[in-house]
Design a protein around this motif. Structure first.
Motif, PDB file in Angstrom:
ATOM      1  N   LYS A 115      40.273  53.046  48.454  1.00 44.81           N
ATOM      2  CA  LYS A 115      40.989  53.364  47.215  1.00 44.81           C
ATOM      3  C   LYS A 115      41.112  52.158  46.300  1.00 44.81           C
ATOM      4  N   ARG A 116      40.844  50.968  46.842  1.00 44.80           N
ATOM      5  CA  ARG A 116      41.028  49.743  46.074  1.00 44.80           C
ATOM      6  C   ARG A 116      39.775  48.879  46.171  1.00 44.80           C
ATOM      7  N   VAL A 117      39.640  47.997  45.167  1.00 45.50           N
ATOM      8  CA  VAL A 117      38.532  47.059  45.152  1.00 45.50           C
ATOM      9  C   VAL A 117      39.085  45.673  44.848  1.00 45.50           C
ATOM     10  N   LEU A 118      38.481  44.663  45.438  1.00 43.48           N
ATOM     11  CA  LEU A 118      38.827  43.270  45.171  1.00 43.48           C
ATOM     12  C   LEU A 118      37.739  42.672  44.291  1.00 43.48           C
ATOM     13  N   SER A 119      38.157  41.839  43.348  1.00 40.88           N
ATOM     14  CA  SER A 119      37.192  41.127  42.511  1.00 40.88           C
ATOM     15  C   SER A 119      37.583  39.654  42.478  1.00 40.88           C
ATOM     16  N   ALA A 120      36.586  38.790  42.482  1.00 37.34           N
ATOM     17  CA  ALA A 120      36.808  37.346  42.477  1.00 37.34           C
ATOM     18  C   ALA A 120      36.060  36.739  41.302  1.00 37.34           C
ATOM     19  N   ASP A 121      36.701  35.748  40.659  1.00 32.72           N
ATOM     20  CA  ASP A 121      36.047  35.121  39.515  1.00 32.72           C
ATOM     21  C   ASP A 121      35.772  33.642  39.760  1.00 32.72           C
ATOM     22  N   LEU A 122      35.100  33.035  38.816  1.00 36.51           N
ATOM     23  CA  LEU A 122      34.650  31.654  38.918  1.00 36.51           C
ATOM     24  C   LEU A 122      35.794  30.643  38.949  1.00 36.51           C
ATOM     25  N   HIS A 123      36.972  31.017  38.467  1.00 40.03           N
ATOM     26  CA  HIS A 123      38.130  30.118  38.469  1.00 40.03           C
ATOM     27  C   HIS A 123      38.953  30.204  39.743  1.00 40.03           C
ATOM     28  N   GLY A 124      38.501  30.949  40.731  1.00 38.37           N
ATOM     29  CA  GLY A 124      39.204  31.050  42.002  1.00 38.37           C
ATOM     30  C   GLY A 124      40.223  32.164  42.069  1.00 38.37           C
ATOM     31  N   VAL A 125      40.231  33.046  41.079  1.00 39.44           N
ATOM     32  CA  VAL A 125      41.207  34.144  41.029  1.00 39.44           C
ATOM     33  C   VAL A 125      40.664  35.362  41.768  1.00 39.44           C
ATOM     34  N   LEU A 126      41.534  35.955  42.581  1.00 36.11           N
ATOM     35  CA  LEU A 126      41.224  37.179  43.313  1.00 36.11           C
ATOM     36  C   LEU A 126      42.176  38.257  42.817  1.00 36.11           C
ATOM     37  N   LYS A 127      41.639  39.424  42.468  1.00 36.09           N
ATOM     38  CA  LYS A 127      42.459  40.539  41.983  1.00 36.09           C
ATOM     39  C   LYS A 127      42.131  41.797  42.762  1.00 36.09           C
ATOM     40  N   MET A 128      43.146  42.654  42.932  1.00 31.78           N
ATOM     41  CA  MET A 128      42.948  43.952  43.571  1.00 31.78           C
ATOM     42  C   MET A 128      43.250  45.042  42.550  1.00 31.78           C
ATOM     43  N   SER A 170      47.369  39.787  42.127  1.00 24.82           N
ATOM     44  CA  SER A 170      46.428  38.717  41.795  1.00 24.82           C
ATOM     45  C   SER A 170      46.852  37.449  42.512  1.00 24.82           C
ATOM     46  N   VAL A 171      45.869  36.675  42.985  1.00 23.21           N
ATOM     47  CA  VAL A 171      46.120  35.381  43.607  1.00 23.21           C
ATOM     48  C   VAL A 171      45.327  34.344  42.812  1.00 23.21           C
ATOM     49  N   ALA A 172      46.029  33.340  42.284  1.00 19.27           N
ATOM     50  CA  ALA A 172      45.408  32.382  41.371  1.00 19.27           C
ATOM     51  C   ALA A 172      44.421  31.429  42.041  1.00 19.27           C
ATOM     52  N   ASP A 173      44.736  30.874  43.173  1.00 21.87           N
ATOM     53  CA  ASP A 173      43.861  29.897  43.841  1.00 21.87           C
ATOM     54  C   ASP A 173      43.407  30.444  45.187  1.00 21.87           C
ATOM     55  N   PRO A 226      35.761  27.539  43.617  1.00 24.11           N
ATOM     56  CA  PRO A 226      35.222  28.216  42.429  1.00 24.11           C
ATOM     57  C   PRO A 226      34.200  29.308  42.660  1.00 24.11           C
ATOM     58  N   TRP A 227      33.194  29.113  43.474  1.00 27.92           N
ATOM     59  CA  TRP A 227      32.176  30.148  43.621  1.00 27.92           C
ATOM     60  C   TRP A 227      32.536  31.125  44.725  1.00 27.92           C
ATOM     61  N   ALA A 228      32.538  32.392  44.383  1.00 26.20           N
ATOM     62  CA  ALA A 228      32.752  33.453  45.366  1.00 26.20           C
ATOM     63  C   ALA A 228      31.544  34.374  45.305  1.00 26.20           C
ATOM     64  N   MET A 229      31.022  34.721  46.453  1.00 24.66           N
ATOM     65  CA  MET A 229      29.876  35.624  46.494  1.00 24.66           C
ATOM     66  C   MET A 229      30.089  36.635  47.604  1.00 24.66           C
ATOM     67  N   ALA A 230      29.716  37.878  47.317  1.00 23.36           N
ATOM     68  CA  ALA A 230      29.868  38.930  48.338  1.00 23.36           C
ATOM     69  C   ALA A 230      28.549  39.632  48.532  1.00 23.36           C
TER      70      ALA A 230
END
Length: 89
Positions: A52-65, A78-81, A85-89
């Motif tokens: 039901k949910r998805v996580l996304s990660a950005d280049l600044h180290g932010v993770l959002k659901m 959201s988690v700021a740090d 920097p690089w996240a890959m899935a």
């Protein structure tokens, strides 16, 4: 486009882009929805086991659901740090 994934329900495709957005296509209707909330390139997408949910990660180290099936998805949290920097899935 930096990343792309099909939802476990098979109804949506989500993509992360350099314009700081998630893009969601509804495969049944063809409707594209732009999902804003990141402030950097969206580098990775991963679906939560509850499907039901998805996580996304950005280049600044932010993770959002997100609730990816909502009409107008907003971040659930959201988690700021969350990562280097690089996240890959």
């Amino acid at each position: 486009m930096n990343c792309c994934a099909c939802s476990p329900c098979g109804k949506f495709v989500l993509a992360g882009a350099q314009d700081e957005k998630l893009l969601r296509w509804n495969l049944e209707t063809g409707v594209k929805t732009e999902i804003s909330g990141h402030e950097s390139w969206v580098q990775a997408i991963a679906f939560h086991p509850d499907q039901k949910r998805v996580l996304s990660a950005d280049l600044h180290g932010v993770l959002k659901m997100w609730d990816y099936a909502a009409d107008a998805p907003q971040p659930i949290w959201s988690v700021a740090d969350a990562h280097a920097p690089w996240a890959m899935a």
